[in-house]
Design an enzyme around this catalytic site. Structure first.
Site, short mmCIF file in Angstrom:
data_model
loop_
_atom_site.label_atom_id
_atom_site.label_comp_id
_atom_site.label_asym_id
_atom_site.label_seq_id
_atom_site.Cartn_x
_atom_site.Cartn_y
_atom_site.Cartn_z
N LYS A 22 57.01 17.21 -21.26
CA LYS A 22 55.55 17.39 -21.32
C LYS A 22 54.97 17.53 -19.91
CE LYS A 22 52.64 13.71 -21.81
NZ LYS A 22 51.58 13.76 -20.78
N ASN A 23 55.39 16.66 -19.01
CA ASN A 23 54.77 16.64 -17.68
C ASN A 23 55.20 17.80 -16.80
OD1 ASN A 23 53.40 14.42 -18.51
ND2 ASN A 23 54.53 12.94 -17.26
N CYS A 116 40.37 7.58 -19.00
CA CYS A 116 41.26 7.81 -20.13
C CYS A 116 41.75 6.46 -20.61
CB CYS A 116 42.43 8.70 -19.74
SG CYS A 116 43.64 7.83 -18.76
N ARG A 121 40.91 7.07 -13.99
CA ARG A 121 41.93 7.83 -13.26
C ARG A 121 41.21 8.81 -12.36
NH1 ARG A 121 46.59 9.30 -17.60
NH2 ARG A 121 47.78 9.99 -15.80
N ILE A 123 40.19 11.56 -9.41
CA ILE A 123 40.81 12.82 -8.97
C ILE A 123 40.42 13.12 -7.52
CG2 ILE A 123 41.06 13.88 -11.26
CD1 ILE A 123 38.54 15.56 -10.54
N ASP A 124 40.04 12.03 -6.80
CA ASP A 124 39.62 12.24 -5.41
C ASP A 124 40.71 12.91 -4.57
OD1 ASP A 124 40.87 9.70 -6.01
OD2 ASP A 124 40.63 9.19 -3.90
N ASP A 306 55.58 5.28 -17.16
CA ASP A 306 55.58 5.78 -18.54
C ASP A 306 56.65 5.10 -19.41
OD1 ASP A 306 53.50 7.42 -17.91
OD2 ASP A 306 54.66 9.28 -17.86
N ARG A 398 50.85 13.53 -28.70
CA ARG A 398 50.59 14.15 -27.39
C ARG A 398 51.89 14.36 -26.63
NH1 ARG A 398 47.67 10.77 -23.78
NH2 ARG A 398 48.27 12.50 -22.47
C1 UD1 Z 1 51.29 11.82 -13.96
C2 UD1 Z 1 51.89 11.91 -15.34
C3 UD1 Z 1 51.81 10.56 -16.06
C4 UD1 Z 1 52.43 9.48 -15.18
C5 UD1 Z 1 51.84 9.50 -13.76
C6 UD1 Z 1 52.55 8.53 -12.81
C7 UD1 Z 1 51.41 14.19 -15.97
C8 UD1 Z 1 50.67 15.13 -16.87
N1 UD1 Z 1 51.14 12.89 -16.11
O1 UD1 Z 1 49.92 11.50 -14.12
O2 UD1 Z 1 52.50 10.67 -17.29
O3 UD1 Z 1 52.17 8.21 -15.77
O4 UD1 Z 1 51.96 10.82 -13.20
O5 UD1 Z 1 53.89 8.82 -12.75
O6 UD1 Z 1 52.24 14.62 -15.19
N2 UD1 Z 1 45.26 8.46 -7.99
C9 UD1 Z 1 44.14 8.34 -7.21
N3 UD1 Z 1 43.40 9.47 -6.95
C10 UD1 Z 1 43.75 10.70 -7.43
C11 UD1 Z 1 44.91 10.82 -8.22
C12 UD1 Z 1 45.65 9.69 -8.48
O7 UD1 Z 1 43.80 7.25 -6.76
O8 UD1 Z 1 43.06 11.67 -7.15
C13 UD1 Z 1 46.09 7.26 -8.29
C14 UD1 Z 1 46.10 6.95 -9.78
O9 UD1 Z 1 44.98 6.19 -10.17
C15 UD1 Z 1 47.39 6.20 -9.91
C16 UD1 Z 1 48.30 6.86 -8.87
O10 UD1 Z 1 47.44 7.55 -7.99
O11 UD1 Z 1 47.23 4.86 -9.58
C17 UD1 Z 1 49.31 7.84 -9.43
O12 UD1 Z 1 48.67 8.74 -10.31
P1 UD1 Z 1 49.15 10.23 -10.47
O13 UD1 Z 1 50.53 10.38 -9.92
O14 UD1 Z 1 48.11 11.14 -9.95
O15 UD1 Z 1 49.20 10.39 -12.05
P2 UD1 Z 1 48.91 11.68 -12.90
O16 UD1 Z 1 49.33 12.90 -12.12
O17 UD1 Z 1 47.54 11.61 -13.46
#
Ligand code: UD1
Length: 418
Positions: A22-23, A116, A121, A123-124, A306, A398
């Site tokens: 999926k990812n 979520c 979560r 996206i900064d 995960d 999902r």
């Molecule tokens: C992806 C995976 C998800 C997995 C996660 C961590 C997909 C679709 N999803 O999610 O299944 O659990 O990686 O392995 O691939 N963060 C920030 N700011 C940001 C982005 C992230 O602070 O802009 C933090 C998040 O809150 C979290 C950490 O970074 O604590 C890691 O998150 P991230 O690797 O971005 O997870 P996803 O890509 O959303």
């Protein structure tokens, strides 16, 4: 509302070919936008998150057709660069379209993905990375307006946290930038290597995936490509944990075992026997699971967040104590209340959860709280005494294709009702 009815206590045996990841497939489908024409994605799992992604592509003007596990994306008719809120809300990871649309059209308009089920979560890091490449991003009333036409330029980007999504977004946007982009502090997950593989197949000059430093030489004209998505490592460990909890011997194929190392070593320590080959792993259960040393979730190659709920569910019905520390997301212990309904002894303090194995869990009616939490409840019910019901299957759909049918093939007593 449908639910799984699961009668536990049957040992599992057999072999399963694991569906595509999926990812990996979500960013790869978004990456199809980078070239005009028809890309062919093989081993594309039939999941609700994939359906949402295909709906987004159609809404943007692309054709998306599935035949079996092959999906053909034709981006010739790409006309729009905006994604409405209803589709963004459906799936947080649709934020990946930001980088792809910026690279191809120089603009994108998406509603803010927001929180979520795993807690807020942010996206900064995605936005900082895209701004570093020259994109102008404005946030107005929950809508992100991004402009990058003729302004995008390759630069060095530093990610203070190795975010998977931010790395992928930056990789896609960098393909549309003139010059070289270096991503320092990149996520090293196998899914990043898979995305790099697809981008290379499209003619992109991307190197370094799997290390903390990625390099993208942008501006090369890209062409559509054919690509086979890697196997889903989290689906694989779900079936292995199910066999570890319920007993038996299960083989998973189509997944390189080196992507499973952190989980396999926990299962070995808990008393299971594991054998691995080039793209397979076999778990043989050797009786009740023992408690193991502290499981700390971490970016790859650490223990995957995960798999936390899934391993916890298996150990909760074993013997001995295990401490879990969730370092990646807040609110990732929502399955714990449901496991407690099944008799689990789990105490939470902040990021830590102490699991004391109770020997055997018992039947209960429980609700999936999120994707992996739902899978964890299925694992728990397969090993528990009596007949349990697991509801809110929309979370499980999902990320798992035919979870119930696959488990029945292994000998489990699981039915979807109605
Ligand atoms: C992806 C995976 C998800 C997995 C996660 C961590 C997909 C679709 N999803 O999610 O299944 O659990 O990686 O392995 O691939 N963060 C920030 N700011 C940001 C982005 C992230 O602070 O802009 C933090 C998040 O809150 C979290 C950490 O970074 O604590 C890691 O998150 P991230 O690797 O971005 O997870 P996803 O890509 O959303």
């Amino acid at each position: 509302m449908s639910y799984y009815e699961i009668t536990g206590g049957r040992s599992l045996s057999g072999s399963l070919a694991i569906h595509g990841a999926k990812n990996s497939v979500l960013p790869i489908l978004a990456a199809c936008l980078l070239a005009s024409g028809q890309s062919v994605i093989q081993n594309c799992p039939d999941l609700s998150d994939v359906s949402t992604t295909l709906d987004i592509l159609r809404l943007l003007g692309c054709r998306a057709d599935r035949e079996g596990d092959t999906v053909v994306i034709d981006t010739t008719g790409l006309t729009r660069c905006d994604i409405p809120e209803c589709l963004m809300r459906e799936m947080r990871s649709s934020v990946i379209f930001l980088g792809a649309l910026l690279a191809r059209l120089g603009e994108a308009e998406l509603s803010y993905p927001g929180g979520c089920e795993l807690g807020p979560r942010p996206i900064d890091l995605h936005l900082t990375a895209l701004r570093a490449l020259g994109a102008e991003i404005m946030e107005e009333q929950g809508v992100l307006c991004c402009q990058g036409r003729e302004k995008l330029e390759g630069r060095e980007i530093y990610l203070p946290i190795p975010s998977v999504g931010a790395t992928e977004n930056a990789m896609l946007a960098a393909c549309g930038c003139a010059g070289v982009t270096t991503i320092v502090g990149a996520a090293q997950e196998p899914e990043i290597i898979d995305l790099q593989g697809f981008l290379q197949a499209m003619g992109a000059r991307v190197t370094g995936a799997g290390t903390e430093r990625l390099s993208i030489e942008g501006g090369a004209p890209l062409h559509p490509a054919q690509y086979r998505v890697m196997g889903d490592r989290i689906a694989a460990v779900t079936y292995l944990c199910a066999a570890a909890a319920a007993g038996g011997e299960v083989e998973v194929t189509g997944v390189p075992p080196e992507t499973l190392t952190a989980v396999l070593s926990c299962l070995r320590e808990a008393g299971c026997t594991l054998r691995t080959g080039p793209d397979w792993a076999v778990l043989t259960s050797c009786g009740p699971l023992h408690g193991i040393s502290t499981v700390r979730t971490a970016p790859y190659p650490g223990f995957p967040t995960d798999a936390q709920a899934i391993l916890m569910a298996a150990l909760a019905g074993g013997e001995g104590a295990t401490l879990f520390v969730e370092n990646m997301f807040d609110s990732r212990y929502r399955h714990v209340d449901e496991l407690r309904r099944m008799g689990a002894d789990i105490r939470i303090a902040g990021r830590a959860a102490m699991v004391s194995g109770v020997g055997k869990l018992h039947e209960a009616a429980v609700r999936s709280t999120d994707l992996r939490g739902g899978a964890a409840l299925v694992v728990a019910a397969l090993a528990a005494e009596g007949t349990s019901q697991v509801s809110e299957l929309r979370h499980i759909r999902r990320g798992y294709q035919a979870l119930d049918r696959n488990l029945r093939t292994l000998g489990a007593d699981i039915r979807q009702i109605p």
